[in-house]
Design an enzyme around this catalytic site. Structure first.
Site, short mmCIF file in Angstrom:
data_model
loop_
_atom_site.label_atom_id
_atom_site.label_comp_id
_atom_site.label_asym_id
_atom_site.label_seq_id
_atom_site.Cartn_x
_atom_site.Cartn_y
_atom_site.Cartn_z
N GLU A 1 12.62 54.09 67.60
CA GLU A 1 11.32 54.76 67.70
C GLU A 1 11.21 55.56 68.97
O GLU A 1 11.47 55.06 70.07
CB GLU A 1 10.18 53.73 67.66
CG GLU A 1 8.81 54.37 67.73
CD GLU A 1 7.67 53.37 67.71
OE1 GLU A 1 6.54 53.76 67.38
OE2 GLU A 1 7.91 52.19 68.06
N GLU B 1 -1.01 51.66 62.94
CA GLU B 1 -0.91 51.03 64.27
C GLU B 1 -1.93 51.73 65.17
O GLU B 1 -1.61 52.61 65.95
CB GLU B 1 0.51 51.18 64.81
CG GLU B 1 0.77 50.36 66.06
CD GLU B 1 2.22 50.38 66.48
OE1 GLU B 1 3.03 49.67 65.85
OE2 GLU B 1 2.56 51.11 67.44
#
Length: 259
Positions: free
Chosen positions: A139, A237
Site C-alpha cells: 500500500e 477506511e
C-alpha cells in the site's frame, strides 16, 4: 453486479465499545459480513477468531507493522519475523491479506535504490506468504496529510516493488483516499494497474470522512472501479462523522449495492 463493502473496525463501530469483538458483533448486526483491522499485536487473536465465527464475519485484511524502514537492509530479518507473525494471525482469523507498507524513506539515498532495497525485503517474505497461503498487499499512503516521510507515497512506488518481486503472493492495495490526497488521478491509476490490484479501500477527501461528506464524485469513482474490471470487496477506511456508523455508511452502501 453490486460491490460488497468491508468496514475497518479500528475507525468504525466505535459506538460498540473498545473491544474489537464487540465491534465485529455490531458490524454483523448492521449487515456487514466483511471487516478489516490494523495490528494484531497485543490483541487476543483466538477471541477475535471466535467473534468472527460466531457472527459469520470474515476478516479481509490486517497489517504487518508498516513502520519498519525497509530501505535499510539491516531491518529485513526483523521484517520477516513481523510478517510471519501477522501472517500466522491472519491464518487464525481466516484473513487472506496482510497489508505491507514501506516505512519511512530518507533524503540521502536515491529513491530507486531505496525501492530496490524494499523489493529485496518483500522478496524475502514470499516463501512465508506461500507457506501460509496469504497475500502480501503493498500500500502507498499519502505524505501530504497522514503519513509524512513515508517512502511509498505514490502508487507507482508500490507497483515498482511488485513488478520487481514478480510473485502472485505480492499484489497491490489501491487506496483511493491516499491516491487522491497525493494528487493522483484514480482513472489513470486504475487503468494502468488494474491487473495488480488485489484490494481497494476508500474514504472521502478531504477529511477522510465517509464517502458523501467530502468533495469526491462517488458514483463516478465506483464507475471507474467497475470499468477497471475489479469485482472484489471494497474496504471503507474512514472516520465516520456521525455517531452511528450504519447511518454514516448508508450513502455508500446504497451506492455500492446499485453499482
Amino acid at each position: 453486479m453490486a460491490f460488497e463493502l468491508s468496514v475497518n473496525i479500528e475507525y468504525m463501530f466505535q459506538e460498540a465499545g473498545e473491544r474489537l469483538e464487540d465491534r465485529i458483533a455490531a458490524a454483523a448486526a448492521a449487515g456487514y459480513r466483511k471487516v478489516e483491522m490494523f495490528f494484531t499485536s497485543g490483541r487476543d487473536v483466538p477471541s477475535l477468531a471466535k467473534a468472527l465465527a460466531d457472527h459469520g464475519v470474515q476478516m479481509m485484511s490486517l497489517l504487518a507493522d508498516p513502520r519498519t524502514q525497509l530501505f535499510n537492509k539491516e531491518t529485513h530479518g526483523t521484517f520477516r519475523d513481523l510478517f510471519r507473525q501477522a501472517a500466522e494471525d491472519a491464518v487464525t482469523l481466516g484473513c487472506p491479506n496482510v497489508v505491507v507498507g514501506s516505512g519511512p524513506g530518507v533524503p540521502f539515498m536515491k529513491r530507486a535504490v531505496q525501492l530496490a532495497h524494499v523489493a529485496e525485503a518483500v522478496a524475502g517474505i514470499v516463501p512465508i506468504a506461500e507457506e501460509l497461503g496469504v497475500t502480501a498487499i503493498l500500500e502507498a499512503v499519502n505524505t501530504r496529510v497522514d503519513h509524512p516521510g513515508v517512502l511509498f507515497s505514490q502508487t507507482i512506488d508500490a507497483v515498482t516493488v511488485i513488478n520487481a518481486v514478480q510473485s502472485q503472493r505480492v499484489r497491490l492495495l489501491y487506496d483511493l483516499y491516499h491516491s487522491i490526497v497525493e494528487g493522483e488521478d484514480p482513472a489513470e491509476q486504475l487503468a494502468q494497474h488494474a491487473s495488480l490490484i488485489e484490494h481497494i479501500q476508500i474514504a472521502d477527501a478531504p477529511g477522510r470522512g465517509q464517502p458523501g461528506v467530502g468533495a469526491q464524485d462517488w458514483p463516478a469513482l465506483l464507475g471507474l472501479i467497475r470499468q477497471s474490471g475489479y469485482t472484489g470487496v471494497i474496504g471503507v477506511e474512514c472516520y465516520p462523522t456521525l455517531a452511528s456508523t450504519p447511518d454514516a455508511l448508508a450513502y455508500i452502501r446504497d451506492l455500492a449495492a446499485a453499482a
